[in-house]
Design an enzyme around this catalytic site. Sequence first.
Site, PDB file in Angstrom:
ATOM      1  N   THR A 120      77.627  25.307 -35.621  1.00  0.00           N
ATOM      2  CA  THR A 120      78.449  24.918 -36.769  1.00  0.00           C
ATOM      3  C   THR A 120      78.846  26.115 -37.617  1.00  0.00           C
ATOM      4  O   THR A 120      78.126  27.122 -37.648  1.00  0.00           O
ATOM      5  CB  THR A 120      77.648  23.922 -37.643  1.00  0.00           C
ATOM      6  OG1 THR A 120      78.362  23.680 -38.846  1.00  0.00           O
ATOM      7  CG2 THR A 120      76.271  24.475 -38.007  1.00  0.00           C
ATOM      8  N   ASP A 121      79.951  25.969 -38.346  1.00  0.00           N
ATOM      9  CA  ASP A 121      80.359  27.036 -39.281  1.00  0.00           C
ATOM     10  C   ASP A 121      79.423  27.122 -40.483  1.00  0.00           C
ATOM     11  O   ASP A 121      79.459  28.098 -41.230  1.00  0.00           O
ATOM     12  CB  ASP A 121      81.815  26.829 -39.741  1.00  0.00           C
ATOM     13  CG  ASP A 121      82.059  25.500 -40.461  1.00  0.00           C
ATOM     14  OD1 ASP A 121      81.126  24.686 -40.582  1.00  0.00           O
ATOM     15  OD2 ASP A 121      83.204  25.285 -40.896  1.00  0.00           O
ATOM     16  N   GLU A 122      78.571  26.085 -40.667  1.00  0.00           N
ATOM     17  CA  GLU A 122      77.703  26.081 -41.856  1.00  0.00           C
ATOM     18  C   GLU A 122      76.670  27.205 -41.819  1.00  0.00           C
ATOM     19  O   GLU A 122      76.066  27.515 -42.838  1.00  0.00           O
ATOM     20  CB  GLU A 122      77.005  24.725 -42.008  1.00  0.00           C
ATOM     21  CG  GLU A 122      77.998  23.613 -42.228  1.00  0.00           C
ATOM     22  CD  GLU A 122      77.398  22.309 -42.714  1.00  0.00           C
ATOM     23  OE1 GLU A 122      76.285  22.304 -43.251  1.00  0.00           O
ATOM     24  OE2 GLU A 122      78.071  21.275 -42.562  1.00  0.00           O
ATOM     25  N   TYR A 147      69.485  21.951 -42.757  1.00  0.00           N
ATOM     26  CA  TYR A 147      70.311  21.742 -41.554  1.00  0.00           C
ATOM     27  C   TYR A 147      70.904  23.070 -41.081  1.00  0.00           C
ATOM     28  O   TYR A 147      70.700  23.486 -39.934  1.00  0.00           O
ATOM     29  CB  TYR A 147      71.429  20.725 -41.822  1.00  0.00           C
ATOM     30  CG  TYR A 147      72.521  20.762 -40.752  1.00  0.00           C
ATOM     31  CD1 TYR A 147      72.236  20.403 -39.435  1.00  0.00           C
ATOM     32  CD2 TYR A 147      73.815  21.202 -41.056  1.00  0.00           C
ATOM     33  CE1 TYR A 147      73.218  20.468 -38.456  1.00  0.00           C
ATOM     34  CE2 TYR A 147      74.800  21.258 -40.082  1.00  0.00           C
ATOM     35  CZ  TYR A 147      74.493  20.896 -38.781  1.00  0.00           C
ATOM     36  OH  TYR A 147      75.463  20.965 -37.800  1.00  0.00           O
ATOM     37  N   LYS A 151      70.164  25.368 -37.690  1.00  0.00           N
ATOM     38  CA  LYS A 151      71.228  25.681 -36.711  1.00  0.00           C
ATOM     39  C   LYS A 151      71.359  27.207 -36.595  1.00  0.00           C
ATOM     40  O   LYS A 151      71.544  27.737 -35.495  1.00  0.00           O
ATOM     41  CB  LYS A 151      72.569  25.065 -37.129  1.00  0.00           C
ATOM     42  CG  LYS A 151      72.642  23.554 -37.011  1.00  0.00           C
ATOM     43  CD  LYS A 151      72.474  23.019 -35.595  1.00  0.00           C
ATOM     44  CE  LYS A 151      73.624  23.382 -34.687  1.00  0.00           C
ATOM     45  NZ  LYS A 151      73.525  22.697 -33.360  1.00  0.00           N
TER      46      LYS A 151
HETATM   47  P1  NAD Z   1      75.318  13.441 -34.033  1.00  0.00           P
HETATM   48  O1  NAD Z   1      74.253  13.413 -35.084  1.00  0.00           O
HETATM   49  O2  NAD Z   1      76.404  12.425 -34.068  1.00  0.00           O
HETATM   50  O3  NAD Z   1      74.633  13.337 -32.573  1.00  0.00           O
HETATM   51  C1  NAD Z   1      73.468  14.060 -32.246  1.00  0.00           C
HETATM   52  C2  NAD Z   1      72.935  13.495 -30.940  1.00  0.00           C
HETATM   53  O4  NAD Z   1      71.758  14.238 -30.585  1.00  0.00           O
HETATM   54  C3  NAD Z   1      72.515  12.020 -31.034  1.00  0.00           C
HETATM   55  O5  NAD Z   1      72.966  11.311 -29.910  1.00  0.00           O
HETATM   56  C4  NAD Z   1      70.995  12.079 -31.068  1.00  0.00           C
HETATM   57  O6  NAD Z   1      70.380  10.924 -30.512  1.00  0.00           O
HETATM   58  C5  NAD Z   1      70.728  13.318 -30.222  1.00  0.00           C
HETATM   59  N1  NAD Z   1      69.420  13.928 -30.522  1.00  0.00           N
HETATM   60  C6  NAD Z   1      68.891  14.182 -31.748  1.00  0.00           C
HETATM   61  N2  NAD Z   1      67.660  14.711 -31.603  1.00  0.00           N
HETATM   62  C7  NAD Z   1      67.412  14.805 -30.271  1.00  0.00           C
HETATM   63  C8  NAD Z   1      66.317  15.279 -29.500  1.00  0.00           C
HETATM   64  N3  NAD Z   1      65.207  15.754 -30.071  1.00  0.00           N
HETATM   65  N4  NAD Z   1      66.421  15.219 -28.156  1.00  0.00           N
HETATM   66  C9  NAD Z   1      67.540  14.727 -27.546  1.00  0.00           C
HETATM   67  N5  NAD Z   1      68.600  14.252 -28.228  1.00  0.00           N
HETATM   68  C10 NAD Z   1      68.546  14.297 -29.576  1.00  0.00           C
HETATM   69  O7  NAD Z   1      75.903  14.922 -34.065  1.00  0.00           O
HETATM   70  P2  NAD Z   1      77.382  15.465 -33.785  1.00  0.00           P
HETATM   71  O8  NAD Z   1      78.147  15.396 -35.040  1.00  0.00           O
HETATM   72  O9  NAD Z   1      77.896  14.863 -32.544  1.00  0.00           O
HETATM   73  O10 NAD Z   1      77.049  17.009 -33.531  1.00  0.00           O
HETATM   74  C11 NAD Z   1      76.796  17.496 -32.213  1.00  0.00           C
HETATM   75  C12 NAD Z   1      76.592  19.003 -32.281  1.00  0.00           C
HETATM   76  O11 NAD Z   1      77.754  19.615 -32.846  1.00  0.00           O
HETATM   77  C13 NAD Z   1      75.424  19.434 -33.172  1.00  0.00           C
HETATM   78  O12 NAD Z   1      74.766  20.515 -32.545  1.00  0.00           O
HETATM   79  C14 NAD Z   1      76.080  19.872 -34.466  1.00  0.00           C
HETATM   80  O13 NAD Z   1      75.308  20.848 -35.132  1.00  0.00           O
HETATM   81  C15 NAD Z   1      77.387  20.430 -33.953  1.00  0.00           C
HETATM   82  N6  NAD Z   1      78.508  20.406 -34.906  1.00  0.00           N
HETATM   83  C16 NAD Z   1      78.904  19.235 -35.502  1.00  0.00           C
HETATM   84  C17 NAD Z   1      79.998  19.227 -36.360  1.00  0.00           C
HETATM   85  C18 NAD Z   1      80.487  17.962 -37.031  1.00  0.00           C
HETATM   86  O14 NAD Z   1      81.417  18.016 -37.828  1.00  0.00           O
HETATM   87  N7  NAD Z   1      79.942  16.785 -36.723  1.00  0.00           N
HETATM   88  C19 NAD Z   1      80.698  20.413 -36.585  1.00  0.00           C
HETATM   89  C20 NAD Z   1      80.275  21.590 -35.953  1.00  0.00           C
HETATM   90  C21 NAD Z   1      79.191  21.555 -35.103  1.00  0.00           C
HETATM   91  O1  TDX Z   2      79.735   9.980 -49.195  1.00  0.00           O
HETATM   92  C1  TDX Z   2      80.014  11.174 -49.164  1.00  0.00           C
HETATM   93  N1  TDX Z   2      80.793  11.704 -50.152  1.00  0.00           N
HETATM   94  C2  TDX Z   2      81.145  13.012 -50.203  1.00  0.00           C
HETATM   95  O2  TDX Z   2      81.859  13.439 -51.130  1.00  0.00           O
HETATM   96  C3  TDX Z   2      79.568  12.060 -48.096  1.00  0.00           C
HETATM   97  C4  TDX Z   2      78.717  11.532 -46.978  1.00  0.00           C
HETATM   98  C5  TDX Z   2      79.955  13.377 -48.140  1.00  0.00           C
HETATM   99  N2  TDX Z   2      80.718  13.861 -49.166  1.00  0.00           N
HETATM  100  C6  TDX Z   2      81.155  15.274 -49.134  1.00  0.00           C
HETATM  101  C7  TDX Z   2      80.100  16.308 -48.812  1.00  0.00           C
HETATM  102  C8  TDX Z   2      80.881  17.363 -48.076  1.00  0.00           C
HETATM  103  O3  TDX Z   2      81.492  18.259 -49.002  1.00  0.00           O
HETATM  104  O4  TDX Z   2      82.109  15.361 -48.070  1.00  0.00           O
HETATM  105  C9  TDX Z   2      82.002  16.590 -47.366  1.00  0.00           C
HETATM  106  C10 TDX Z   2      81.697  16.313 -45.900  1.00  0.00           C
HETATM  107  O5  TDX Z   2      80.392  15.780 -45.833  1.00  0.00           O
HETATM  108  P1  TDX Z   2      79.639  15.467 -44.441  1.00  0.00           P
HETATM  109  O6  TDX Z   2      80.457  14.509 -43.665  1.00  0.00           O
HETATM  110  O7  TDX Z   2      78.233  15.117 -44.763  1.00  0.00           O
HETATM  111  O8  TDX Z   2      79.777  16.856 -43.691  1.00  0.00           O
HETATM  112  P2  TDX Z   2      79.254  18.349 -44.009  1.00  0.00           P
HETATM  113  O9  TDX Z   2      78.088  18.357 -44.894  1.00  0.00           O
HETATM  114  O10 TDX Z   2      80.455  19.162 -44.397  1.00  0.00           O
HETATM  115  O11 TDX Z   2      78.757  18.781 -42.527  1.00  0.00           O
HETATM  116  C11 TDX Z   2      79.491  18.366 -41.361  1.00  0.00           C
HETATM  117  O12 TDX Z   2      80.260  19.405 -40.830  1.00  0.00           O
HETATM  118  C12 TDX Z   2      79.575  20.432 -40.186  1.00  0.00           C
HETATM  119  C13 TDX Z   2      78.564  17.791 -40.285  1.00  0.00           C
HETATM  120  O13 TDX Z   2      77.787  16.746 -40.844  1.00  0.00           O
HETATM  121  C14 TDX Z   2      77.700  18.869 -39.716  1.00  0.00           C
HETATM  122  O14 TDX Z   2      76.894  18.352 -38.678  1.00  0.00           O
HETATM  123  C15 TDX Z   2      78.584  19.941 -39.173  1.00  0.00           C
HETATM  124  O15 TDX Z   2      77.828  21.007 -38.711  1.00  0.00           O
END
Ligand code: NAD
Ligand code: TDX
Length: 331
Positions: A120-122, A147, A151
Site C-alpha cells: 500500500t501507499d500508506e 496497519y 505493511k
Molecule cells: P481485504 O481485507 O478485503 O481482504 C484480505 C483477505 O485476506 C481476506 O480474504 C482475509 O480473509 C484474508 N486474510 C486475512 N488474514 C489472513 C491470514 N492470516 N491468512 C490467510 N488469509 C488471510 O483486503 P483488500 O482490500 O483486498 O487488500 C488486499 C491487499 O491489498 C492487502 O495486502 C492490502 O494491504 C493491499 N492494498 C489494499 C488497498 C485498498 O484500497 N483496499 C490499497 C493498496 C493495497
Molecule cells: O466511515 C468512514 N468515513 C470516513 O470519512 C470511513 C470508513 C472512512 N472515512 C475516511 C478515512 C479515510 O480518510 O475515508 C478515507 C478512506 O478510508 P478507508 O476506506 O478506511 O481507507 P484508508 O484508511 O484510506 O485505507 C485504504 O487504502 C489503502 C485501505 O483500507 C487500505 O487497506 C489500503 O492500504
Amino acid sequence: MRLLVTGGAGFIGANFVHATVREHPDVRVTVLDALTYAGSSESLAPVADDVRLVHGDIGDGELVEKLVAETDAVVHFAAETHVDNSLADPEAFVHTNVVGTFTVLEAVRRHGIRLHHVSTDEVYGDLPLDDPIRFTEATPYNPSSPYSATKAASDMLVRSWVRSFCVRATISNCSNNYGPYQHVEKFIPRQITNVLTGRRPKLYGLGTNVRDWIHVTDHNRAVWRILADGELGRTYLIGADGERDNLTVMRTLLRLMDRDPDDFDHVTDRAGHDLRYAIDPSALRDELGWTPQHDDFESGLAATIAWYRDNESWWRPLKDASEAMYEERNQ
Ligand code: NAD
Ligand code: TDX
C-alpha cells in the site's frame, strides 16, 4: 502456469481471481485464505468451478510450504487491512502482515518460487494538503498506523529476502481501491450501504483528507503486468491520478444516489488520520506500458453503487455487525 493467490477471498484478491480466470485461461489458480471477517467464499462463487480454495492461515508454515511447493508463482494479497481496526486491536496485524509474510517468504525461498507482494501507499506516511508533491519509489518509509507499520515491515522483509537470499520478488504499493466486493467497513461501500439501509453516511472530521482513488480492476491489471514483465527486486507504485478529498467523494456519492449532497453526519475523526496520499505512477506507465482503463471516477463510482444495489445478499449479512463496531467507537 500454477498460481497461488493468498487472500484471494478478500476484496482485491477476489477481483484478481475473477480477472485471472476470465483473461488467463491457461493459469490454474489456488487461493489460500483464512476467511476472516473480511474474506468470503461467496466472493469466489462466480468462479468456484475454476479455482481451488484452501481455507487456512498464511502463518501456518507447514500448509504454506506444501502449497508453495505445488506452484509456479505466488501473488500475496492476504493481510489485515482496515486502519480503524488496527487502532482498536493491532495484534492480528502483526500476525498476518508481518509473521504471515515472513512465512510466505521462507517458503518461496526454499522452493525458488517467484513472488509478487501486494502493498500500500500508506507505508510512505502522508503528504501535506497544500503541496503538489507525490509519492515515488524513492520516498522514505514513514508509516502512521499499526496497519501501515505492519505493511511497511512486510515490504522490508521482502526487500531483505531479495537482497540476502536472492528471492525472485517484486513489490507494488497501490493507492485506495474501489469497486465490487469491498467490505462495508471501508469508506465508499460504508456510505453506499448506509444509504441503502436507511442510515446516514458518516464523514470523519471535516473531510479534507485526500485519497488517490483507483478502480480495483486497474490495480489488478498492473499486478499482472508486474508479475509478467516486472524487474525482479523492484518496487512499483500503482495509482491512477485520482486524488479527491473525502468531502467531495461523499457529496458525489450522495448526488449519484439521488440524495441531498449534505445529508450526512460528521463523526469523530480517526486518530493520527493521514492527510493526503498521492502516487506518481510514471515508472509503471513508462516501463511497463500500463494505463488505467477507468479514468472517469464518477462513472466508476456509479457502477460500484449499482453493484451494491444489485448484490445486497453479498453485503447485507456483514452490515449490522460493522455498524455496531463503528457505534462503539462513536464513528
Ligand atoms: P481485504 O481485507 O478485503 O481482504 C484480505 C483477505 O485476506 C481476506 O480474504 C482475509 O480473509 C484474508 N486474510 C486475512 N488474514 C489472513 C491470514 N492470516 N491468512 C490467510 N488469509 C488471510 O483486503 P483488500 O482490500 O483486498 O487488500 C488486499 C491487499 O491489498 C492487502 O495486502 C492490502 O494491504 C493491499 N492494498 C489494499 C488497498 C485498498 O484500497 N483496499 C490499497 C493498496 C493495497
Ligand atoms: O466511515 C468512514 N468515513 C470516513 O470519512 C470511513 C470508513 C472512512 N472515512 C475516511 C478515512 C479515510 O480518510 O475515508 C478515507 C478512506 O478510508 P478507508 O476506506 O478506511 O481507507 P484508508 O484508511 O484510506 O485505507 C485504504 O487504502 C489503502 C485501505 O483500507 C487500505 O487497506 C489500503 O492500504
